[in-house]
Design a protein around this motif. Structure first.
Motif, PDB file in Angstrom:
ATOM      1  N   SER A 432       0.837  -1.191   0.000  1.00  8.28           N
ATOM      2  CA  SER A 432       0.000   0.000   0.000  1.00  8.28           C
ATOM      3  C   SER A 432       0.873   1.244   0.000  1.00  8.28           C
ATOM      4  O   SER A 432       1.598   1.505   0.952  1.00  8.28           O
ATOM      5  CB  SER A 432      -0.928   0.014   1.216  1.00  8.28           C
ATOM      6  OG  SER A 432      -1.702   1.206   1.229  1.00  8.28           O
ATOM      7  N   THR A 457      -2.377  -0.983  -3.365  1.00  8.19           N
ATOM      8  CA  THR A 457      -2.731   0.356  -3.838  1.00  8.19           C
ATOM      9  C   THR A 457      -1.443   1.103  -4.141  1.00  8.19           C
ATOM     10  O   THR A 457      -0.455   0.993  -3.401  1.00  8.19           O
ATOM     11  CB  THR A 457      -3.535   1.135  -2.782  1.00  8.19           C
ATOM     12  OG1 THR A 457      -2.810   1.158  -1.548  1.00  8.19           O
ATOM     13  CG2 THR A 457      -4.895   0.497  -2.555  1.00  8.19           C
ATOM     14  N   THR A 474      -4.888  -1.456  -7.280  1.00  5.41           N
ATOM     15  CA  THR A 474      -5.602  -0.228  -7.620  1.00  5.41           C
ATOM     16  C   THR A 474      -4.584   0.877  -7.793  1.00  5.41           C
ATOM     17  O   THR A 474      -3.837   1.202  -6.863  1.00  5.41           O
ATOM     18  CB  THR A 474      -6.598   0.152  -6.513  1.00  5.41           C
ATOM     19  OG1 THR A 474      -7.559  -0.902  -6.366  1.00  5.41           O
ATOM     20  CG2 THR A 474      -7.330   1.438  -6.864  1.00  5.41           C
TER      21      THR A 474
END
Length: 502
Positions: A432, A457, A474
């Motif tokens: 992340s 992410t 993402t």
């Protein structure tokens, strides 16, 4: 008459006194003349020394000024302002520079022929390199495929994806515009929010596939379009439409044969008079033009690969932490790689921009089972041969917007990705980089996404020799680049002050 020539005793005494006085006077005059001569000699000597000393000072001052001029010329030529070190022999000078608080200070020491020195300091306004991005949000120098395991989000304008070498295959909604050197291929569920520019052909194999902007393909091979195009469709070869009753929103142009199944062309169709036209159930709402020749669309052009090798001068004001391969305590590879991975969490205590140099490690890994969380207060540059960022979380401390650069150097200066000399991949796996952090992943090898439970992410940019997907990530964009990228060069401003300091 006899004359008495003898003098009296008194007369003889007066004659002797007169003679002595004359001698004393002569001696006094001689002493005065000698003193005057010595004084004059001293004045001449002192004047000569002063002239020599003045000439030496003038030479030293001129040399120091020449050093400042030379440093400015080199800085403007190379765009490297902050760690200059240069010298000259005629005139004789040495110059160094340093940057702080948006100012660069040039310090020049000039030397005269007498060995004397003058040190001059010139301070200029300085704008550091801007993060203009790496030419696109996502850049991969090899064929790439986006499936549902790659999710792109765009809070504003569509992202940009560049594929300077190879094809691009779309199997997922993509919030981007795409430029690809080879062919653009869709295999169902593709929905491109922007436009597509390809150097090869189009292979849109499913009626569900959509390009919402323009679609251009410069290749001379046959292009197949079974889906929808919101804007203009232009191809450099023949063009075949499918039977899915989809709509082309803009003008259509081809340089070869056209075969129209059941598509509706909302505007004009243009193709050469000497080429075949087969129309079945499809409809052309605009005019059909058949000139003698039709010009093919231009293929996209791309910047060459940007070779980056680390230089400390690229990061003025950054502290440097250099890891060693042996040991287990602070300053070692194992301090980061081995349980309990204290090295990663220790980065939360950094208060000034820092370079973490882990090139002595075989790999810089967060995959120790500890799921480290780093709350950054400042910018961070990481250098390593390869990375395993499994379950690493980097967030921003309150009120900060740190930038993180994850770098695998490309030390071969050949303007193409060279996955050699020990260079390796960047493994994104349950990683992340979000919540206020902007991150760049740079490697001449592969950005390899595995993904754990949709946790990956990444906010920033990816720039690599290749891209491999294998898990949900993402991606959102934010401008971030490396020193030396065109358009992101530092700028030297006006003179703030100049003075002699010695």
């Amino acid at each position: 008459m006899l004359v008495n020539r003898s003098r009296s005793r008194g007369e003889q005494s007066r004659a002797s006194d007169d003679t002595g006085s004359a001698i004393v006077s002569v001696l006094i005059v001689m002493i005065l003349l000698s003193l005057m001569g010595l004084t004059a000699a001293a004045i001449v000597t002192n004047t000569t020394g002063s002239v020599v000393q003045t000439r030496g000072s003038v030479q030293a001052k001129a040399a120091a000024d020449a050093g400042i001029t030379a440093a400015l010329a080199q800085a403007r030529r190379t765009s490297e302002f902050c760690s200059l070190s240069l010298s000259g022999s005629q005139p004789s000078y040495t110059v160094t520079s340093s940057c702080a608080s948006n100012q660069v200070t040039f310090t020049s020491t000039g030397r005269g022929t007498d060995g004397g020195t003058t040190k001059t300091q010139a301070v200029y306004a300085y704008t550091p390199a801007k993060d203009v991005g790496m030419g696109a949000d996502l850049t991969f120098f090899n064929s790439a495929t986006f499936t549902y395991e790659v999710k792109t989000v765009s809070p504003g304008n569509a992202l940009t994806i560049n594929i300077p070498k190879g094809d691009f295959t779309c199997q997922v909604p993509i919030a981007a515009s795409i430029r690809v050197q080879g062919s653009f291929i869709t295999k169902g569920s593709c929905d491109v929010a922007g436009s597509v520019t390809a150097g090869g052909s189009v292979e849109m194999t499913n009626g569900s596939d959509t390009v919402r902007g323009n679609l251009s393909a410069a290749g001379t091979d046959k292009s197949l379009v079974r889906g929808s195009v919101g804007g203009a469709l232009t191809v450099g070869g023949s063009l075949e439409f499918g039977w899915e009753q989809k709509i082309i929103g803009g003008n259509v142009q081809a340089t070869g044969d056209v075969k129209l199944g059941s598509q509706r062309l909302s505007k004009a169709l243009t193709f050469p008079a000497g080429k075949k036209f087969e129309q079945d159930q499809g409809v052309v709402s605009g005019t059909i033009s058949r000139p003698a020749a039709v010009t093919a669309p231009a293929a996209p052009s791309f910047d060459a690969w940007f070779d980056y090798a680390y230089k400390s001068s690229d990061w003025p004001g950054y502290s440097i932490i250099t890891l060693t391969a042996s040991g287990t305590g602070p300053g070692t590879c194992n301090y980061f790689n081995a349980h309990p991975a204290t090295g990663w969490t220790s980065l939360s205590s950094l208060t000034t921009p820092t370079v973490l140099d882990a090139r002595a490690c075989s790999n810089l890994s967060a995959n120790s089972g500890t799921d480290p969380v780093v709350t950054l207060k400042t910018d961070l540059v990481m250098l390593a041969k390869s990375y395993d960022l499994t379950m690493l979380t980097m967030t921003a401390s309150s009120g900060t917007k740190p930038k993180v650069r994850v770098i695998v150097e490309d030390t071969t200066k050949d303007a193409k990705p060279s996955c050699t000399n020990g260079a390796g991949s960047i493994n994104i796996n349950g990683t992340s980089m979000a919540s206020g952090v902007t991150a760049l992943a740079y490697t001449p090898c592969t950005v390899d996404v595995h993904g754990i439970g949709g946790r990956d992410t990444w906010n920033g940019s990816l720039y690599s020799g290749a891209f491999s997907y294998g898990g949900l990530v993402t991606f959102s964009s934010a401008p971030i680049s490396l020193p030396g990228i065109t358009g992101g060069l530092p700028v030297l401003g006006d003179l703030v002050s100049q003075r002699d300091i010695r």
